[in-house]
Scaffold this motif. Structure first.
Motif, short mmCIF file in Angstrom:
data_model
loop_
_atom_site.label_atom_id
_atom_site.label_comp_id
_atom_site.label_asym_id
_atom_site.label_seq_id
_atom_site.Cartn_x
_atom_site.Cartn_y
_atom_site.Cartn_z
N GLY A 72 0.84 -1.20 0.00
CA GLY A 72 0.00 0.00 0.00
C GLY A 72 0.87 1.24 0.00
O GLY A 72 2.09 1.17 0.09
N LEU A 73 0.24 2.36 -0.12
CA LEU A 73 0.97 3.63 -0.18
C LEU A 73 1.41 4.07 1.21
O LEU A 73 0.64 3.99 2.17
N SER A 74 2.64 4.55 1.31
CA SER A 74 3.11 5.13 2.56
C SER A 74 2.44 6.48 2.76
O SER A 74 1.77 7.00 1.87
N THR A 75 2.63 7.05 3.91
CA THR A 75 2.05 8.37 4.19
C THR A 75 2.57 9.40 3.20
O THR A 75 1.80 10.20 2.66
N ALA A 76 3.87 9.37 2.93
CA ALA A 76 4.45 10.33 1.99
C ALA A 76 3.92 10.11 0.58
O ALA A 76 3.60 11.06 -0.13
N ALA A 77 3.79 8.85 0.18
CA ALA A 77 3.27 8.56 -1.16
C ALA A 77 1.81 8.97 -1.27
O ALA A 77 1.38 9.50 -2.30
N THR A 78 1.03 8.73 -0.22
CA THR A 78 -0.37 9.15 -0.22
C THR A 78 -0.47 10.66 -0.37
O THR A 78 -1.30 11.16 -1.13
N ALA A 79 0.38 11.38 0.34
CA ALA A 79 0.38 12.85 0.24
C ALA A 79 0.76 13.29 -1.17
O ALA A 79 0.15 14.22 -1.72
N GLY A 80 1.74 12.62 -1.76
CA GLY A 80 2.15 12.96 -3.12
C GLY A 80 1.05 12.70 -4.14
O GLY A 80 0.79 13.53 -5.02
N VAL A 81 0.40 11.55 -4.01
CA VAL A 81 -0.69 11.21 -4.93
C VAL A 81 -1.85 12.18 -4.75
O VAL A 81 -2.43 12.66 -5.72
N ALA A 82 -2.18 12.48 -3.50
CA ALA A 82 -3.27 13.41 -3.22
C ALA A 82 -2.96 14.80 -3.78
O ALA A 82 -3.81 15.45 -4.39
N GLY A 83 -1.74 15.26 -3.57
CA GLY A 83 -1.35 16.58 -4.08
C GLY A 83 -1.41 16.65 -5.59
O GLY A 83 -1.92 17.61 -6.16
N THR A 84 -0.91 15.61 -6.24
CA THR A 84 -0.95 15.58 -7.70
C THR A 84 -2.38 15.53 -8.20
O THR A 84 -2.75 16.26 -9.14
N GLY A 85 -3.21 14.70 -7.58
CA GLY A 85 -4.62 14.63 -7.97
C GLY A 85 -5.33 15.96 -7.77
O GLY A 85 -6.14 16.38 -8.60
N GLY A 86 -5.02 16.64 -6.68
CA GLY A 86 -5.62 17.95 -6.42
C GLY A 86 -5.20 18.99 -7.44
O GLY A 86 -6.02 19.80 -7.89
N ILE A 87 -3.93 18.96 -7.82
CA ILE A 87 -3.45 19.91 -8.83
C ILE A 87 -4.12 19.67 -10.16
O ILE A 87 -4.60 20.59 -10.82
N VAL A 88 -4.15 18.40 -10.57
CA VAL A 88 -4.80 18.06 -11.86
C VAL A 88 -6.27 18.42 -11.82
O VAL A 88 -6.80 19.01 -12.76
N GLY A 89 -6.95 18.10 -10.70
CA GLY A 89 -8.34 18.46 -10.56
C GLY A 89 -8.56 19.96 -10.58
O GLY A 89 -9.51 20.46 -11.21
N GLY A 90 -7.69 20.71 -9.92
CA GLY A 90 -7.79 22.17 -9.93
C GLY A 90 -7.62 22.75 -11.32
O GLY A 90 -8.35 23.67 -11.72
N ILE A 91 -6.67 22.21 -12.06
CA ILE A 91 -6.46 22.68 -13.45
C ILE A 91 -7.69 22.38 -14.29
O ILE A 91 -8.14 23.22 -15.08
N LEU A 92 -8.25 21.17 -14.11
CA LEU A 92 -9.48 20.84 -14.85
C LEU A 92 -10.62 21.77 -14.44
O LEU A 92 -11.44 22.15 -15.29
N GLY A 93 -10.67 22.12 -13.16
CA GLY A 93 -11.70 23.04 -12.69
C GLY A 93 -11.58 24.41 -13.35
O GLY A 93 -12.59 25.06 -13.65
N ILE A 94 -10.37 24.85 -13.58
CA ILE A 94 -10.14 26.13 -14.25
C ILE A 94 -10.62 26.05 -15.70
O ILE A 94 -11.21 26.98 -16.24
N LEU A 95 -10.37 24.91 -16.33
CA LEU A 95 -10.71 24.74 -17.74
C LEU A 95 -12.21 24.53 -17.98
O LEU A 95 -12.69 24.73 -19.08
N ILE A 96 -12.93 24.12 -16.91
CA ILE A 96 -14.37 23.84 -17.08
C ILE A 96 -15.14 25.11 -17.24
O ILE A 96 -15.17 26.06 -16.75
#
Length: 96
Positions: A72-96
């Motif tokens: 499973g994902l470590s705490t640091a990996a979970t934070a990295g995945v969450a941060g990346t997902g949030g950034i991608v989602g935020g960019i998509l939100g801007i484009l919507i």
């Protein structure tokens, strides 16, 4: 309304990325019992082993992904995945 949309989609991206990560790892061949034969992960492992003279280096991308697939994902990996997902989602939100 644009900022609210951006924040909402960013939050969905954060949660979605964390939830999807284990499924994506398994789908490409990084499973809880090792790398699946004939998978994309097996190809990555083969390439890494050839590049390193027959072994996969500790700390390499293949080693990190296999560790996440097995334990499973470590705490640091979970934070990295969450941060990346949030950034991608935020960019998509801007484009919507």
């Amino acid at each position: 309304m644009g900022l609210l949309t951006c924040v909402a989609v960013g939050a969905l991206g954060t949660g979605g990325a964390v939830i999807a990560a284990p499924f994506v790892l398994g789908a490409v061949g990084f499973t809880s019992v090792g790398i699946a034969a004939g998978s994309y992960a097996a190809g990555m492992m083969s390439t890494a082993a050839i590049a390193n003279g027959g072994g996969v280096a500790a700390g390499s991308l293949v080693a990190i992904l296999q560790s996440a697939g097995m334990a499973g994902l470590s705490t640091a990996a979970t934070a990295g995945v969450a941060g990346t997902g949030g950034i991608v989602g935020g960019i998509l939100g801007i484009l919507i």
